[in-house]
Design a protein around this motif. Structure first.
Motif, short mmCIF file in Angstrom:
data_model
loop_
_atom_site.label_atom_id
_atom_site.label_comp_id
_atom_site.label_asym_id
_atom_site.label_seq_id
_atom_site.Cartn_x
_atom_site.Cartn_y
_atom_site.Cartn_z
N GLY A 276 -4.92 -7.61 8.32
CA GLY A 276 -4.96 -6.17 8.05
C GLY A 276 -6.08 -5.47 8.78
O GLY A 276 -5.90 -4.36 9.31
N TRP A 280 -5.24 -2.59 11.79
CA TRP A 280 -5.65 -1.18 11.71
C TRP A 280 -6.35 -0.76 13.00
O TRP A 280 -6.09 0.32 13.54
CB TRP A 280 -6.57 -0.96 10.51
N ALA A 302 -6.72 -2.53 3.05
CA ALA A 302 -5.26 -2.52 3.06
C ALA A 302 -4.70 -3.94 2.96
O ALA A 302 -3.73 -4.20 2.22
CB ALA A 302 -4.75 -1.84 4.32
N ALA A 306 -2.51 -5.35 -0.23
CA ALA A 306 -1.14 -5.82 -0.02
C ALA A 306 -0.92 -7.23 -0.53
O ALA A 306 0.14 -7.55 -1.08
CB ALA A 306 -0.79 -5.74 1.47
N ALA A 326 1.44 -3.86 5.85
CA ALA A 326 0.81 -2.91 4.94
C ALA A 326 -0.27 -2.10 5.64
O ALA A 326 -0.42 -0.89 5.42
CB ALA A 326 0.22 -3.65 3.74
N SER A 327 -1.04 -2.74 6.51
CA SER A 327 -2.10 -2.03 7.23
C SER A 327 -1.53 -0.98 8.16
O SER A 327 -2.04 0.15 8.24
CB SER A 327 -2.94 -3.04 8.01
N ALA A 330 -0.15 1.90 5.96
CA ALA A 330 -1.26 2.64 5.38
C ALA A 330 -1.97 3.49 6.43
O ALA A 330 -2.42 4.61 6.15
CB ALA A 330 -2.24 1.68 4.71
N ILE A 352 -4.42 4.18 0.96
CA ILE A 352 -4.62 2.74 1.14
C ILE A 352 -4.16 1.96 -0.09
O ILE A 352 -3.26 1.12 -0.01
CB ILE A 352 -6.08 2.43 1.49
N ALA A 356 -0.40 0.73 0.40
CA ALA A 356 -0.42 -0.72 0.62
C ALA A 356 0.01 -1.48 -0.63
O ALA A 356 0.60 -2.56 -0.55
CB ALA A 356 -1.80 -1.17 1.09
N VAL A 359 3.81 -1.38 -0.62
CA VAL A 359 4.30 -2.33 0.39
C VAL A 359 4.14 -3.77 -0.10
O VAL A 359 5.06 -4.59 0.01
CB VAL A 359 3.56 -2.13 1.72
N GLY A 360 2.98 -4.07 -0.67
CA GLY A 360 2.73 -5.42 -1.15
C GLY A 360 3.62 -5.81 -2.31
O GLY A 360 4.14 -6.93 -2.36
#
Length: 440
Positions: A276, A280, A302, A306, A326-327, A330, A352, A356, A359-360
Motif C-alpha cells: 500500500g 500510493w 490504506a 484494507a 485499496a491504496s 483510496a 482512507i 480502504a 475495499v478490504g
C-alpha cells in the motif's frame, strides 16, 4: 507426546472401572484454564493497540494539522480514548458482548459485574483466555475507533463537543456494530460475514461517521482556498511507524491465541502495508507529481486498513494485492473525489479509513478463497455467496453509522454546540481551547 500418552493411559483406565470413567468425564467437564502463553500474547497485543492511540494516532494526526492546532488534536485523540475506556467498563462491554442479547446489541454485565479473575473468554478453538484480558483488548478497539472519527473535524470542533459526541456515538453506533459483527447471535456474525480485526466495526464505521460529522460541522475557515499544509510531516511519519507497529497487536491479536493464524495475520500485515505504501507513491508519480512522504504515510494506513478484515482470512499474496488495490482506490478518493465533492474531511478519515475499509471488507470475500491461497474450505467455499454477504455487511455498517452519527451530532449540537468561535479558530484551538501552545 506426553499429552498423547497421558490421554491414552487415562482412556485405558476409564475403560476398566465405572468410577474411573465417571472421574474422567468430570475432568473433561471441568472449566478450561487459560493458557499462560496465550494470555501473555493477548496482554502484549493490548498494549500494542494502546501504542497505536498514544502516541501513534496522536502524532500522526497532530503532525498533519497546522501548528496552532497541534495540542488540540492530540488532546482530542487522548481525551476521546480515555472516555471510551471508562464507558467501556461501565456499559460498553455489556452492550457489545452480553451475556444476554439479540441481533443488534446485548446487556447483562454493567460495570463488569459478572467478570472475575477466574472468568474466561472463548477463543476460536477449545482454548480460553482470561476475560479481563479480553475486556481490555476490546476496550482498546473502542478507544481507537472513537479517536479516529475526530480526524475529520480537527481545527474547528470544540473539545466539549468532541467528548459528548464520543459518549453518545460509542453507545448508539460503535457498541451495536461491534456486537453485530463479533458477538454470537449478532446480525452480521450469524450471517457469516468475515471481519477478522475490524474492517466494518472500526474502519468503515469510523470513516463514514467522520464524513457525516464533518459535513454537519462545515468547512474550516479558508478551506479550500487557503493553503493548510501539515506543520510536521516528520511527526506524522513517526506516528505512521508507531501505527504500523501497533497494528500487529490489532491484527495478529484478533486471533486471540498465539498460533499459526496469528502468524498469518502478522505476515499479511507486513506485506499489505508495504504494498500500500509503495502503490500510493506510484500513483503520485503516474499523476505527474513526485512521490511524497505524505503519500508514503497515507499508503501505509490504506494498506493497514484494507488488510484488517482479511488479516487471518487471506494468504500473503492475496493480502499484498488487497493492499495495492485499496491504496490505489483510496488515492483517487483523496486526490479526486474529495476536491470534486468539496467536503472538508480534514485528515482524510473517510478517504482512507472509510474507502480502504470498504475495499478490504468486500475484498476479504475474494481473498478468503483457497484457490487464491486463502484459508477457506476448498470443498465448501462459494466466493459469490461470501462476497454478497460481505457487501450486505458493508451496507449495514454504512447505514447504521450514518443514522447513528446524525443522531449523536444533533444531540451534541443542542447541548454544547459543535464549532469553536471564529476567533478561536483563527487564533488556533491550542490557545483558544486549552490555553497553551505546542511550540514556544
Amino acid at each position: 507426546m506426553f499429552r498423547t500418552l497421558s490421554r491414552s493411559v487415562a482412556t485405558g483406565i476409564a475403560l476398566l472401572t465405572p468410577a474411573a470413567a465417571f472421574a474422567q468425564e468430570a475432568a473433561e467437564a471441568a472449566a478450561a484454564v487459560p493458557n499462560p502463553g496465550n494470555n501473555a500474547w493477548m496482554m502484549t497485543a493490548t498494549i500494542l493497540v494502546l501504542l497505536m492511540i498514544l502516541p501513534g494516532l496522536a502524532l500522526f494526526y497532530g503532525g498533519l494539522t497546522r501548528s496552532k492546532n497541534m495540542l488540540s488534536t492530540i488532546t482530542q485523540v487522548g481525551g476521546a480514548a480515555c472516555l471510551a475506556m471508562l464507558i467501556w467498563v461501565m456499559w460498553g462491554y455489556s452492550t457489545a458482548f452480553g451475556p444476554e442479547g439479540n441481533a443488534f446489541f446485548s446487556w447483562g454485565n454493567l460495570f463488569l459485574s459478572q467478570v472475575t479473575t477466574d472468568s474466561t473468554a472463548a477463543t476460536f478453538s477449545d482454548e480460553v483466555i482470561s476475560e479481563y484480558v479480553f475486556v481490555s483488548f476490546q476496550m482498546t478497539f473502542a478507544a481507537i475507533t472513537a479517536a479516529l472519527v475526530l480526524g475529520a473535524t480537527v481545527e474547528r470542533l470544540k473539545f466539549s463537543a468532541a467528548m459528548l459526541f464520543t459518549a453518545i456515538w460509542l453507545t448508539i453506533v460503535y457498541f451495536p456494530i461491534a456486537h453485530m459483527a463479533w458477538a454470537g447471535g449478532g446480525l452480521l456474525f450469524e450471517m457469516g460475514a468475515l471481519d477478522f480485526a475490524g474492517g466494518t466495526v472500526v474502519h468503515i464505521n469510523a470513516g463514514v461517521s467522520a464524513l457525516v460529522l464533518a459535513m454537519f460541522l462545515g468547512k474550516r475557515k479558508g478551506y479550500p482556498g487557503e493553503p493548510m499544509p501539515p506543520h510536521s510531516l516528520t511527526l506524522t511519519l513517526v506516528g505512521a511507524g508507531l501505527l504500523w507497529v501497533g497494528w500487529f497487536g490489532f491484527n495478529a491479536g484478533s486471533e486471540l491465541e498465539a498460533d499459526g493464524t496469528a502468524g498469518l495475520a502478522m505476515i499479511n500485515t507486513f506485506v499489505a502495508t508495504a504494498a500500500g505504501a509503495l502503490a500510493w507513491m506510484l500513483m503520485e508519480r503516474f499523476a505527474g507529481h513526485k512521490g511524497s512522504a505524505l503519500g508514503f504515510a497515507s499508503g501505509i494506513i490504506a494498506g493497514l486498513v484494507a488488510v484488517t478484515p482479511a488479516a487471518g482470512n487471506s494468504g500473503p499474496f492475496g493480502a499484498l494485492v488487497l493492499g495495492i488495490v485499496a491504496s490505489v482506490i483510496a488515492y483517487f478518493a483523496v486526490a479526486k473525489l474529495k476536491p470534486k465533492l468539496g467536503y472538508d474531511d480534514a485528515l482524510d478519515v473517510f478517504g482512507i479509513h472509510g474507502i480502504a475499509g470498504i475495499v478490504g471488507a468486500i475484498g476479504t470475500g475474494i481473498v478468503y478463497s483457497p484457490a487464491l491461497g486463502g484459508p477457506g474450505d476448498a470443498a465448501e467455499y462459494a466466493m459469490g455467496a461470501q462476497v454478497t454477504t460481505q457487501i450486505v455487511a458493508v451496507v449495514v455498517a454504512i447505514v447504521w453509522a450514518t443514522v447513528g452519527t446524525v443522531i449523536a451530532t444533533l444531540i451534541t449540537k443542542v447541548i454544547t454546540g459543535l464549532r469553536v468561535t471564529p476567533e478561536v479558530e483563527s487564533d488556533g484551538l491550542d490557545i483558544g481551547e486549552h490555553g497553551e501552545r505546542a511550540y514556544n
